[in-house]
Design a protein around this motif. Structure first.
Motif, mmCIF file in Angstrom:
data_model
loop_
_atom_site.group_PDB
_atom_site.id
_atom_site.type_symbol
_atom_site.label_atom_id
_atom_site.label_comp_id
_atom_site.label_asym_id
_atom_site.label_seq_id
_atom_site.Cartn_x
_atom_site.Cartn_y
_atom_site.Cartn_z
ATOM 1 N N CYS A 79 0.833 -1.183 -0.204
ATOM 2 C CA CYS A 79 0.017 -0.471 -0.048
ATOM 3 C C CYS A 79 0.962 1.256 0.326
ATOM 4 O O CYS A 79 0.560 2.337 -0.458
ATOM 5 N N TYR A 80 1.767 1.505 0.540
ATOM 6 C CA TYR A 80 2.801 2.131 0.833
ATOM 7 C C TYR A 80 3.707 2.442 -0.408
ATOM 8 O O TYR A 80 3.571 3.675 -1.031
ATOM 9 N N TYR A 85 3.954 5.863 -5.272
ATOM 10 C CA TYR A 85 4.059 5.984 -7.164
ATOM 11 C C TYR A 85 2.865 7.112 -7.716
ATOM 12 O O TYR A 85 2.808 8.100 -8.752
ATOM 13 N N PHE A 86 1.970 7.176 -6.946
ATOM 14 C CA PHE A 86 0.551 8.174 -7.581
ATOM 15 C C PHE A 86 1.681 9.134 -7.029
ATOM 16 O O PHE A 86 1.278 10.356 -7.917
ATOM 17 N N SER A 91 3.238 14.610 -9.204
ATOM 18 C CA SER A 91 3.499 15.628 -8.905
ATOM 19 C C SER A 91 4.096 16.002 -10.302
ATOM 20 O O SER A 91 5.059 16.904 -10.655
ATOM 21 N N VAL A 92 4.919 14.356 -11.289
ATOM 22 C CA VAL A 92 5.300 14.645 -12.134
ATOM 23 C C VAL A 92 4.118 15.319 -13.544
ATOM 24 O O VAL A 92 4.213 16.345 -14.506
ATOM 25 N N ARG A 93 3.182 15.366 -13.134
ATOM 26 C CA ARG A 93 2.038 15.326 -14.472
ATOM 27 C C ARG A 93 1.688 17.199 -13.817
ATOM 28 O O ARG A 93 1.357 18.156 -14.731
ATOM 29 N N ALA A 110 9.403 5.366 -17.223
ATOM 30 C CA ALA A 110 10.852 4.149 -17.955
ATOM 31 C C ALA A 110 11.617 4.621 -16.144
ATOM 32 O O ALA A 110 11.905 3.776 -15.900
ATOM 33 N N ARG A 111 11.356 4.784 -15.396
ATOM 34 C CA ARG A 111 11.458 4.610 -13.964
ATOM 35 C C ARG A 111 11.231 4.364 -12.935
ATOM 36 O O ARG A 111 11.558 3.756 -11.597
ATOM 37 N N GLN A 112 9.749 3.992 -13.095
ATOM 38 C CA GLN A 112 8.396 3.796 -12.081
ATOM 39 C C GLN A 112 9.805 2.311 -11.608
ATOM 40 O O GLN A 112 9.221 2.228 -9.912
ATOM 41 N N LEU A 113 9.845 1.303 -12.304
ATOM 42 C CA LEU A 113 9.835 0.859 -11.128
ATOM 43 C C LEU A 113 11.602 0.069 -11.041
ATOM 44 O O LEU A 113 12.389 -0.087 -10.125
ATOM 45 N N PRO A 114 12.715 0.473 -12.442
ATOM 46 C CA PRO A 114 14.116 0.416 -12.074
ATOM 47 C C PRO A 114 14.568 1.321 -11.663
ATOM 48 O O PRO A 114 15.703 0.934 -10.978
ATOM 49 N N ASP A 115 14.253 2.454 -11.030
ATOM 50 C CA ASP A 115 14.657 3.412 -10.491
ATOM 51 C C ASP A 115 14.404 4.010 -9.464
ATOM 52 O O ASP A 115 14.866 4.806 -8.605
#
Length: 186
Positions: A79-80, A85-86, A91-93, A110-115
């Motif tokens: 949940c955290y 992520y949201f 914040s980006v959008r 591109a960064r959500q999972l690997p970075d």
């Protein structure tokens, strides 16, 4: 959960179901627990302000173990992750939180999972919570940037809490590191 009157200069971004669905696509359908979320920004977290997300969750059943009858550390972590992520995607959008205001949505995806990495995770459970329908709140309270040895990093300090009633049943403090350079290859 009741939210107080926002401080002057606070900006609230209401529920964004399309963005939330896109953020949660990285999860198996049965693990998409965050159902709605709103983001509030009051100044810049790197300058003493905060950015936060309040969300409503639903966990119909545990996907990895027989029903324990209570919200546990694994579900807390999932949940955290969905809230952070949201919060970062919003914040980006909205160009709302530095340094993510310079990213495009393609940069985020591109960064959500690997970075994005949890580097310190602490949770405290004060009382039992069933954890089927509940609220969560996450506050981004600090942002710093530094060279991480493998390139530049953004370090995020966050506080979070979950509950079924007005008073939280559990709390956490989590630090996140986000690679700032070119996205990592998958």
């Amino acid at each position: 959960m009741t939210v107080g009157t926002p401080a002057p200069g606070t900006v609230t971004f209401g529920d964004d179901p399309d963005l939330l669905a896109r953020v949660l696509r990285v999860y198996r359908p049965e693990c998409r627990y965050l159902r709605s979320a709103a983001v509030t920004v009051a100044g810049q977290p790197r300058d003493g302000g905060t950015a936060g997300v309040c969300g409503e969750f639903h966990i119909p059943r545990s996907w990895y173990i027989d029903d324990t009858g209570h919200f546990n550390a694994v579900e807390f972590n999932l949940c955290y992750n969905q809230m952070i992520y949201f919060l970062l995607a919003k914040s980006v959008r909205e160009k709302a939180v530095r340094p993510f205001d310079t990213w495009s949505m393609d940069d985020f995806w591109a960064r959500q999972l690997p970075d994005m990495f949890i580097v310190d995770f602490r949770s405290t459970f004060r009382r039992r919570m069933r954890g089927r329908r509940f609220w969560g709140q996450l506050d981004l309270v600090g942002v710093t940037e530094r060279d991480g040895g493998n390139g530049p990093l953004v370090l995020l300090r966050t506080l979070c809490r979950f509950g079924e009633e007005e008073t939280p049943a559990c709390r956490g403090e989590v630090r996140i590191a986000v690679r700032k350079g070119p996205p990592s290859p998958r």
